[in-house]
Each structure stands twice: as C-alpha cells, then as structure tokens.
Design a protein around this motif. Structure first.
Motif, short mmCIF file in Angstrom:
data_model
loop_
_atom_site.label_atom_id
_atom_site.label_comp_id
_atom_site.label_asym_id
_atom_site.label_seq_id
_atom_site.Cartn_x
_atom_site.Cartn_y
_atom_site.Cartn_z
N GLY A 125 8.34 5.07 1.30
CA GLY A 125 6.92 4.83 1.16
C GLY A 125 6.45 5.00 -0.27
N THR A 126 6.99 6.01 -0.94
CA THR A 126 6.63 6.24 -2.34
C THR A 126 7.04 5.06 -3.20
OG1 THR A 126 6.83 8.64 -2.08
CG2 THR A 126 6.98 7.76 -4.32
N LYS A 127 8.25 4.54 -2.96
CA LYS A 127 8.72 3.38 -3.72
C LYS A 127 7.84 2.17 -3.46
CE LYS A 127 11.62 0.89 -6.17
NZ LYS A 127 11.67 1.02 -7.65
N ALA A 128 7.46 1.98 -2.20
CA ALA A 128 6.60 0.84 -1.87
C ALA A 128 5.25 0.94 -2.57
CB ALA A 128 6.41 0.76 -0.35
N LEU A 129 4.69 2.15 -2.62
CA LEU A 129 3.41 2.34 -3.31
C LEU A 129 3.57 2.11 -4.81
CD1 LEU A 129 2.05 5.50 -1.45
CD2 LEU A 129 1.16 3.16 -1.29
N GLU A 130 4.66 2.59 -5.38
CA GLU A 130 4.91 2.37 -6.81
C GLU A 130 5.01 0.88 -7.14
OE1 GLU A 130 8.44 4.62 -7.48
OE2 GLU A 130 7.37 6.53 -7.75
N ASN A 131 5.50 0.11 -6.17
CA ASN A 131 5.61 -1.34 -6.36
C ASN A 131 4.28 -2.06 -6.14
OD1 ASN A 131 8.32 -1.13 -6.90
ND2 ASN A 131 8.98 -1.66 -4.83
N GLY A 132 3.24 -1.30 -5.75
CA GLY A 132 1.92 -1.89 -5.58
C GLY A 132 1.64 -2.43 -4.19
N THR A 133 2.45 -2.03 -3.20
CA THR A 133 2.24 -2.51 -1.83
C THR A 133 0.89 -2.05 -1.30
OG1 THR A 133 4.62 -2.46 -1.39
CG2 THR A 133 3.15 -2.50 0.52
N THR A 134 0.15 -2.97 -0.70
CA THR A 134 -1.16 -2.68 -0.14
C THR A 134 -1.14 -2.85 1.37
OG1 THR A 134 -1.91 -4.97 -0.30
CG2 THR A 134 -2.24 -3.56 -2.24
N VAL A 135 -2.21 -2.39 2.01
CA VAL A 135 -2.34 -2.61 3.46
C VAL A 135 -2.32 -4.10 3.76
CG1 VAL A 135 -3.86 -2.34 5.45
CG2 VAL A 135 -3.59 -0.45 3.82
#
Length: 263
Positions: free
Chosen positions: A69-79
């Motif tokens: 999840g942290t990696k996804a957020l770092e990549n800019g993943t949004t809802v």
C-alpha cells in the motif's frame, strides 16, 4: 443483479466447494500491472476478488500488505485509480472493495457508496468500522446496492457475533487468527469452531481469511466448513518478489489454491 445478489451467486456457483477470493492491492506495483494481476487471479480460478485501496495507516494489515500500500501511494495511486481497476474486473467476477473508514467518510457514505456501485463494486469491507458506528454506511450501501461485509474474530463474543451476523450483507469475513494480516506457518486447530459459531449467527456465507498462504492451508480452511477462503499476503508477496511477469506468477499460485479446493 445488485451487489449482494452477485456475491450470493458467486458462492452458489462454487458448487460444493469453498469460493476462492484472492486479495489485490490496487495500484501495486502500479495501476496497469495490478489490473493485469487481477485478471490473472480470475484466469487462475478466482470466484471473487477483494480489492484493497491503499491507505497511509492500515491498522488491520501486516507488513507485506502495508508495504504494498505504501508503494502504491508513493506511485500516486488514487481512489479513482482503484475504482477504474474495479470497473474492469467486475465485468468478470464480483469485486469486494476493502478500505478504511476515513476514505469513506471523507466523501460521505451516500456519495461514496454510489461511486463504488457505479464502478461495479459488489461489496465493501471497512475493517476499522465498528458495529456501533456502521448504521450510516450500511444504509448508504443498501441504497446503492452494495453489500457492507462485516468482520468477526476469534475474540468476538457470541452475543456480539449474533448482532453482527444479523446485519451482515454478502458474507461475513471471519478472521482466523488474532492480529493483522500475514502468512502463518500453521493455522489454529480451533478455527473450525469459529466458523461454526459464525455460521450459526448469520444467514449469509462465511469466508475465512488472515494467515492462509499455501494450498494445504486453503484445503484446511475449506474443511473447517467455510463457504469461502480469502488469501492476501502470500499473493502480494509473490508480486513483490516476482523476477519476471508478476501476473504469471500469481496466476500459477491462484491455480494451485483453486486445485486445493477441488481436490
């Protein structure tokens, strides 16, 4: 069909075996690859998919899922990105969104339920939403045709389990162990009684998750009487460790879990 009906059909279509529900972290390792991984889950035999939305403080998640999840957020993943994944996967199997309360409340329960329903979500799991605070979200999900799926744990008393089971939609997510998500070397010898307690408290299917990570444990979970088996951290780890195409790696794993349910 609305979400609860799609979920009920998926469990019924499993035809004498437990339904297989792998977990997918939306946006990990990136959005296009996570969609490909979800498609591979279905090709490998998934009956439903639990689709996680990355969050900065995932209280129920162990280190593997937390790191993803942290990696996804770092990549800019949004809802919105995860809902796009949901829209594609839901054309093939019911998708159960998994996210934390803040993400729901920030948009308002009614608007959020309508939004995920429009993306094809059949259900919603909110692990940090207690029974006593769930009424507004439950009403919003009911109105939108989305199943609000509750969780129970080994520590849930019988009277509370009965109240949770009476309000359950879609299925009851039964946590097999105390603690966060993650693989375990061995599962408890007592979760058969937990599944029996849960089934006695509700009229919807019972799915067992947390700690299940190999075909033997999948078969053990099914033998406990669970109507569904949820696998998360093992698959997320396979994606993180993949040397080549992660979708191919997880397709093979999911196929082995599916074979364990049909053996």
């Amino acid at each position: 069909m609305d979400g609860p009906e799609r979920i009920a059909k998926a469990f019924a279509d499993a035809k004498g075996r437990a339904a297989l529900m792998p977990y997918l972290m939306g946006g990990f390792p990136d959005v296009p690859t996570s969609l490909a991984i979800g498609e591979a889950y279905i090709d490998g035999g998934a009956d439903l998919i639990e689709l996680g939305v990355p969050f900065s403080d995932p209280l129920a998640d162990g280190p593997v899922v937390h790191a993803a999840g942290t990696k996804a957020l770092e990549n800019g993943t949004t809802v919105a990105d995860v809902l796009t994944i949901c829209e594609q996967l839901s054309k093939r199997v019911p998708v159960i969104m998994m996210m934390y309360t803040n993400l729901v409340l920030a948009r308002g329960p009614e608007e959020f339920a309508r939004r995920i329903a429009a993306a094809g979500a059949a259900g919603l799991i909110v692990p940090d939403l207690p029974l006593e605070e769930s009424e507004a979200v439950l009403q919003a999900c009911d109105a939108a045709g989305v199943a609000l799926v509750p969780l129970v744990a080994p520590t849930t008393p019988d009277d509370r389990m009965a109240r949770i089971g009476a309000r359950a939609r879609g299925f009851v997510y039964t946590v097999s162990v105390v603690g966060t998500t993650g693989e375990r070397a061995a599962l408890s010898d007592t979760f058969g009684s937990l599944v029996a307690r849960t089934k006695a408290s509700t009229d919807v299917p019972v799915a067992l998750g947390f700690g299940i990570g190999n075909p033997e444990q999948v078969a053990q979970a099914a033998a406990s009487g669970a109507d569904g088996v949820i696998i998360g951290s093992r698959l997320v780890r396979a994606v993180a460790e993949a040397k080549g195409d992660p979708a191919a790696a997880v397709r093979e794993l999911v196929s082995s879990f599916s074979a364990a349910l049909t053996a």
